[in-house]
Design an enzyme around this catalytic site. Structure first.
Site, short mmCIF file in Angstrom:
data_model
loop_
_atom_site.label_atom_id
_atom_site.label_comp_id
_atom_site.label_asym_id
_atom_site.label_seq_id
_atom_site.Cartn_x
_atom_site.Cartn_y
_atom_site.Cartn_z
N SER A 152 46.48 -10.97 -4.70
CA SER A 152 46.92 -10.91 -3.31
C SER A 152 47.63 -9.59 -3.02
O SER A 152 48.33 -9.05 -3.88
CB SER A 152 47.87 -12.07 -3.00
OG SER A 152 48.42 -11.95 -1.70
N SER A 153 47.44 -9.12 -1.80
CA SER A 153 48.14 -7.91 -1.37
C SER A 153 49.52 -8.22 -0.81
O SER A 153 50.32 -7.32 -0.56
CB SER A 153 47.31 -7.18 -0.30
OG SER A 153 47.15 -8.02 0.84
N SER B 224 -7.24 -1.07 -6.41
CA SER B 224 -6.81 -1.30 -5.03
C SER B 224 -5.35 -1.72 -5.09
O SER B 224 -4.90 -2.27 -6.10
CB SER B 224 -7.64 -2.41 -4.39
OG SER B 224 -7.01 -2.91 -3.21
N THR B 225 -4.61 -1.46 -4.03
CA THR B 225 -3.23 -1.98 -3.98
C THR B 225 -3.24 -3.49 -4.24
O THR B 225 -2.32 -4.03 -4.84
CB THR B 225 -2.59 -1.69 -2.61
OG1 THR B 225 -2.50 -0.28 -2.42
CG2 THR B 225 -1.21 -2.31 -2.50
N ASN B 226 -4.34 -4.14 -3.80
CA ASN B 226 -4.39 -5.60 -3.84
C ASN B 226 -4.53 -6.19 -5.24
O ASN B 226 -4.32 -7.38 -5.43
CB ASN B 226 -5.51 -6.11 -2.95
CG ASN B 226 -5.37 -5.60 -1.53
OD1 ASN B 226 -4.34 -5.04 -1.16
ND2 ASN B 226 -6.41 -5.78 -0.73
N THR C 120 35.59 -38.84 -10.50
CA THR C 120 34.36 -39.00 -9.72
C THR C 120 34.74 -38.96 -8.25
O THR C 120 35.70 -39.61 -7.84
CB THR C 120 33.66 -40.33 -10.05
OG1 THR C 120 34.57 -41.42 -9.85
CG2 THR C 120 33.19 -40.34 -11.51
N THR D 82 0.83 -1.21 0.00
CA THR D 82 0.00 0.00 0.00
C THR D 82 0.86 1.26 0.00
O THR D 82 0.54 2.25 -0.68
CB THR D 82 -0.95 0.02 1.22
OG1 THR D 82 -1.83 -1.11 1.13
CG2 THR D 82 -1.77 1.29 1.26
N LYS E 86 50.18 -13.77 -7.69
CA LYS E 86 49.03 -14.65 -7.44
C LYS E 86 47.80 -14.10 -8.16
O LYS E 86 47.50 -12.92 -8.06
CB LYS E 86 48.76 -14.77 -5.95
CG LYS E 86 47.77 -15.86 -5.58
CD LYS E 86 47.75 -16.04 -4.06
CE LYS E 86 46.91 -17.25 -3.64
NZ LYS E 86 45.48 -17.02 -3.85
#
Length: 476
Positions: free
Chosen positions: A323-324, A145-147, A192, A106, A329
């Site tokens: 990577s920092s 209606s909102t509905n 597998t 609503t 990497k």
């Protein structure tokens, strides 16, 4: 101190609860202000695709009401112009209304009713808030209606977001099929339960990925027909109170024209008003697709693991430093993004399931949660797959020599010996090969079990990737 310090800077609006001062130039009204105050709990706003769909419904209603003599021409033109102005602006992206709201939508419907009314008043040369000329409820929301507006708009929004999603799924399927062709002759080790199994081609692995995405695409495509049934005109509970049969059929016709969607009036509008299972179905299909996407992304991460200490059978495109602290990497970040998307989709599906389950009697009050989760699922999946295609799938390369080397140094060939030696003997040879660090071929030739010519016929990786058992030219 507020810039609005004088009484003339405000207008007074009233509702059944009381009155509120609204900034005189505000396009929002009292219902909008209350909604903004009541539901400020997150940074998430109502999805613009839902807002757009509701505004198109308002356009269809204005045309229908005019045709039925329920709205005069000047009001119709002002409302239509206001709706178009809002759609063409960037306002839908900026509407400040929390996605998490009570009231079955609503607040969303009334905010747009007020917004359209005040834009229409401005277009007509009237003061914002002067609702005796154009009223949010009596004119913009007339016959609605909102509905019935909210479920119809949500179906429209889902359909509009499903279209690009299914197109992107088709593109992902095609990208995987292109890799299937490119890698058709690359023999590798099948696995597998993460253990060495039998040879397979890299192309065959990608063919399975493509087929899974194909299923996802068709499942989503087939659900569109059920989404096209709408309850617009059903008003509060689906019975059509305060409307007419003419209104119900006319508004559906105009909505089809304005939206470009082949929407149809539902035979049972009460069902559409109270039941949200169609959105659970869509969400479930998105979850199934997310599961497939996660499987593909996880497989690619495994196949590309390394590059020295892992499988390293394929190479993923490098898109950023990984990577920092570790120079050089590179991480499979696009696949990891897909993995996280899958988690989000699965969690959102659960939320939608619970929200749809908890609807009561003639209305589900939790439509806003369903709308927020579902529309964002559709949008996120489409955007994520677009990135997955462009920044990962199309750039995958195969490490062909390494793939073949792993096959040659594995026990993958032992399975193809079973038809000639039996399971027990083949199992004994496999164990002996691992214990003595000798190849199967060495052991078989040493014991004169089979000749070198026979082994050369049997131990061909290429023929192990297709059905069939080779018949040897000897009596067994």
């Amino acid at each position: 101190m507020s810039k609005l310090s004088n009484e003339s800077d405000y207008r007074l609006e009233m509702d059944s609860i009381g009155s509120r001062k609204i900034p005189v130039d505000s396009y929002y009204g009292i219902n909008s202000v209350r909604a903004q105050e009541n539901f400020k709990i997150s940074r998430s706003r109502v999805h613009p695709e839902l807002l757009k769909a509701i505004i198109i419904i308002k356009q269809a209603a204005a045309i229908t009401n005019f045709e039925l003599g329920l709205l005069n021409e000047s009001k119709q033109e002002a409302i239509l112009a206001a709706c178009q102005q809002i759609i063409e602006s960037k306002l839908l992206e900026e509407i400040d209304l929390d996605a998490y709201q009570g009231g079955a939508g609503t607040s969303t419907n009334m905010m747009l009713n007020e917004l359209i009314a005040n834009y229409a008043l401005e277009i007509s040369g009237k003061q914002k808030g002067d609702y005796k000329f154009i009223h949010p409820n009596d004119d913009v929301n007339r016959g609605q209606s909102t509905n019935d507006v909210y479920p119809t708009a949500l179906r429209m929004a889902v359909l509009n977001l499903l279209a690009p999603l299914t197109e992107t799924l088709a593109e992902l399927q095609q990208a995987l099929q292109e890799k299937e062709k490119e890698f058709a002759n690359i023999i590798k080790l099948g696995r597998t339960q993460l253990q060495d199994a039998v040879p397979i081609t890299l192309g065959q692995e990608f063919s399975a990925y493509a087929e899974a995405i194909n299923r996802d695409r068709w499942r989503l495509y087939k659900i569109t027909d059920r989404l096209k049934n709408i309850n617009l005109g059903g008003t509060a509970v689906g019975t059509g109170l305060n409307t007419s049969h003419n209104y119900i059929f006319k508004i559906a016709k105009h909505l089809r024209h304005l939206s470009g969607l082949s929407l149809s009036h539902a035979e049972n509008m009460i069902d559409i008003t109270q039941n949200m299972d169609i959105f659970v179905e869509v969400s479930g299909l998105l979850k199934a697709s997310a599961v497939n996407l996660n499987k593909i992304a996880s497989d690619l991460r495994l196949l590309a693991s390394g590059p020295q200490g892992g499988l390293a059978e394929i190479k993923l495109p490098a898109v950023q430093a990984g990577s920092s602290i570790m120079p050089g990497k590179v991480n499979p970040v696009i696949c990891e993004m897909i993995n996280q998307l899958s988690i989000e989709i699965i969690c959102s599906d659960q939320a939608i399931t619970l929200a749809a389950r908890d609807g009561q009697l003639e209305l589900n009050a939790f439509g806003p949660l369903i709308a927020h989760k579902l529309l964002n699922m559709l949008e996120m999946m489409q955007q994520a797959m677009r990135i997955f295609i462009d920044k990962c799938i199309t750039g995958i390369e195969a490490n062909q020599d390494h793939c073949r080397n792993l096959v040659n140094h594995s026990l993958a060939f032992v399975t193809c010996l079973v038809p000639y030696l039996g399971y027990e003997k083949a199992s004994q040879l496999a164990k002996q090969s691992l214990t003595e660090d000798k190849s199967l071929k060495e052991l078989i030739l040493a014991d004169n079990i089979l000749s070198e010519e026979e082994l050369s016929q049997i131990l061909k990786a290429e023929q192990m990737t297709t059905p069939g058992i080779l018949k040897l030219n000897k009596n067994n």
